[in-house]
Design a protein around this motif. Structure first.
Motif, PDB file in Angstrom:
ATOM      1  N   ALA A   1       0.826  -1.204   0.000  1.00  0.00           N
ATOM      2  CA  ALA A   1       0.000   0.000   0.000  1.00  0.00           C
ATOM      3  C   ALA A   1       0.864   1.260   0.000  1.00  0.00           C
ATOM      4  O   ALA A   1       0.519   2.253  -0.651  1.00  0.00           O
ATOM      5  CB  ALA A   1      -0.933  -0.005   1.203  1.00  0.00           C
ATOM      6  N   LYS A   2       1.977   1.229   0.711  1.00  0.00           N
ATOM      7  CA  LYS A   2       2.857   2.401   0.729  1.00  0.00           C
ATOM      8  C   LYS A   2       3.487   2.634  -0.639  1.00  0.00           C
ATOM      9  O   LYS A   2       3.641   3.780  -1.067  1.00  0.00           O
ATOM     10  CB  LYS A   2       3.944   2.240   1.792  1.00  0.00           C
ATOM     11  CG  LYS A   2       3.405   2.347   3.198  1.00  0.00           C
ATOM     12  CD  LYS A   2       4.515   2.239   4.210  1.00  0.00           C
ATOM     13  CE  LYS A   2       3.936   2.301   5.612  1.00  0.00           C
ATOM     14  NZ  LYS A   2       4.980   2.228   6.630  1.00  0.00           N
TER      15      LYS A   2
ATOM     16  N   THR B   1      -9.433  -3.588   4.159  1.00  0.00           N
ATOM     17  CA  THR B   1      -8.699  -3.772   5.409  1.00  0.00           C
ATOM     18  C   THR B   1      -9.433  -3.207   6.611  1.00  0.00           C
ATOM     19  O   THR B   1      -9.031  -3.451   7.745  1.00  0.00           O
ATOM     20  CB  THR B   1      -7.305  -3.123   5.326  1.00  0.00           C
ATOM     21  OG1 THR B   1      -7.446  -1.734   5.042  1.00  0.00           O
ATOM     22  CG2 THR B   1      -6.462  -3.803   4.274  1.00  0.00           C
ATOM     23  N   GLY B   2     -10.486  -2.440   6.391  1.00  0.00           N
ATOM     24  CA  GLY B   2     -11.253  -1.899   7.503  1.00  0.00           C
ATOM     25  C   GLY B   2     -10.758  -0.545   7.981  1.00  0.00           C
ATOM     26  O   GLY B   2     -11.263  -0.017   8.962  1.00  0.00           O
ATOM     27  N   TYR B   3      -9.777   0.013   7.322  1.00  0.00           N
ATOM     28  CA  TYR B   3      -9.269   1.321   7.726  1.00  0.00           C
ATOM     29  C   TYR B   3     -10.311   2.411   7.479  1.00  0.00           C
ATOM     30  O   TYR B   3     -10.442   3.339   8.250  1.00  0.00           O
ATOM     31  CB  TYR B   3      -7.978   1.635   6.966  1.00  0.00           C
ATOM     32  CG  TYR B   3      -7.319   2.917   7.402  1.00  0.00           C
ATOM     33  CD1 TYR B   3      -6.655   3.000   8.618  1.00  0.00           C
ATOM     34  CD2 TYR B   3      -7.357   4.046   6.594  1.00  0.00           C
ATOM     35  CE1 TYR B   3      -6.055   4.173   9.026  1.00  0.00           C
ATOM     36  CE2 TYR B   3      -6.759   5.220   6.988  1.00  0.00           C
ATOM     37  CZ  TYR B   3      -6.110   5.280   8.207  1.00  0.00           C
ATOM     38  OH  TYR B   3      -5.517   6.448   8.605  1.00  0.00           O
ATOM     39  N   ALA B   4     -11.051   2.290   6.397  1.00  0.00           N
ATOM     40  CA  ALA B   4     -12.129   3.224   6.086  1.00  0.00           C
ATOM     41  C   ALA B   4     -13.396   2.411   5.841  1.00  0.00           C
ATOM     42  O   ALA B   4     -13.352   1.371   5.181  1.00  0.00           O
ATOM     43  CB  ALA B   4     -11.791   4.044   4.851  1.00  0.00           C
TER      44      ALA B   4
ATOM     45  N   HIS C   1      -8.425  -0.784  -1.155  1.00  0.00           N
ATOM     46  CA  HIS C   1      -7.603  -1.416  -0.126  1.00  0.00           C
ATOM     47  C   HIS C   1      -8.023  -0.966   1.281  1.00  0.00           C
ATOM     48  O   HIS C   1      -8.094  -1.780   2.198  1.00  0.00           O
ATOM     49  CB  HIS C   1      -6.131  -1.084  -0.370  1.00  0.00           C
ATOM     50  CG  HIS C   1      -5.209  -1.616   0.668  1.00  0.00           C
ATOM     51  ND1 HIS C   1      -4.916  -2.954   0.782  1.00  0.00           N
ATOM     52  CD2 HIS C   1      -4.521  -0.994   1.649  1.00  0.00           C
ATOM     53  CE1 HIS C   1      -4.088  -3.132   1.799  1.00  0.00           C
ATOM     54  NE2 HIS C   1      -3.831  -1.957   2.338  1.00  0.00           N
ATOM     55  N   THR C   2      -8.299   0.313   1.459  1.00  0.00           N
ATOM     56  CA  THR C   2      -8.703   0.790   2.775  1.00  0.00           C
ATOM     57  C   THR C   2     -10.079   0.256   3.177  1.00  0.00           C
ATOM     58  O   THR C   2     -10.329   0.025   4.356  1.00  0.00           O
ATOM     59  CB  THR C   2      -8.718   2.326   2.838  1.00  0.00           C
ATOM     60  OG1 THR C   2      -9.564   2.829   1.808  1.00  0.00           O
ATOM     61  CG2 THR C   2      -7.319   2.886   2.677  1.00  0.00           C
ATOM     62  N   GLU C   3     -10.971   0.043   2.210  1.00  0.00           N
ATOM     63  CA  GLU C   3     -12.269  -0.537   2.539  1.00  0.00           C
ATOM     64  C   GLU C   3     -12.134  -2.005   2.922  1.00  0.00           C
ATOM     65  O   GLU C   3     -12.789  -2.476   3.839  1.00  0.00           O
ATOM     66  CB  GLU C   3     -13.231  -0.387   1.364  1.00  0.00           C
ATOM     67  CG  GLU C   3     -13.673   1.027   1.124  1.00  0.00           C
ATOM     68  CD  GLU C   3     -14.541   1.166  -0.106  1.00  0.00           C
ATOM     69  OE1 GLU C   3     -14.747   0.160  -0.818  1.00  0.00           O
ATOM     70  OE2 GLU C   3     -15.004   2.284  -0.361  1.00  0.00           O
TER      71      GLU C   3
END
Length: 80
Positions: free
Chosen positions: A2-3, A59-62, A55-57
């Motif tokens: 992701a980075k 992984t649960g980050y957003a 990716h953020t959805e």
């Protein structure tokens, strides 16, 4: 991973703006290469941004946005 995609996103959008400016302000002989590089930067930037959002959805980050489905927005007895 992701980075790495986030870094690609920043570099791609920087290329889009830099080469887009060059395409708008350059002489006649240099417009097409600058325009093609700006389009490549914009395409890579959009791809990276959509990948990061997905990716953020996952992984649960957003949280995923609430989406309305057609069967929820139609009145009772209406078939589509």
């Amino acid at each position: 991973m992701a980075k790495l995609v986030a870094i690609l996103n920043v570099v791609a959008w920087a290329g889009f703006w830099a080469f887009g400016y060059l395409a708008l302000t350059s002489g006649e002989g240099r417009v097409l290469p600058a325009l093609l590089l700006a389009a490549a930067g914009g395409g890579a930037g959009l791809w990276a941004w959509f990948w990061l959002v997905r990716h953020t959805e996952v992984t649960g980050y957003a949280p995923a946005p609430k989406r309305a489905y057609p069967e929820e927005t139609q009145g009772p007895g209406v078939t589509g």
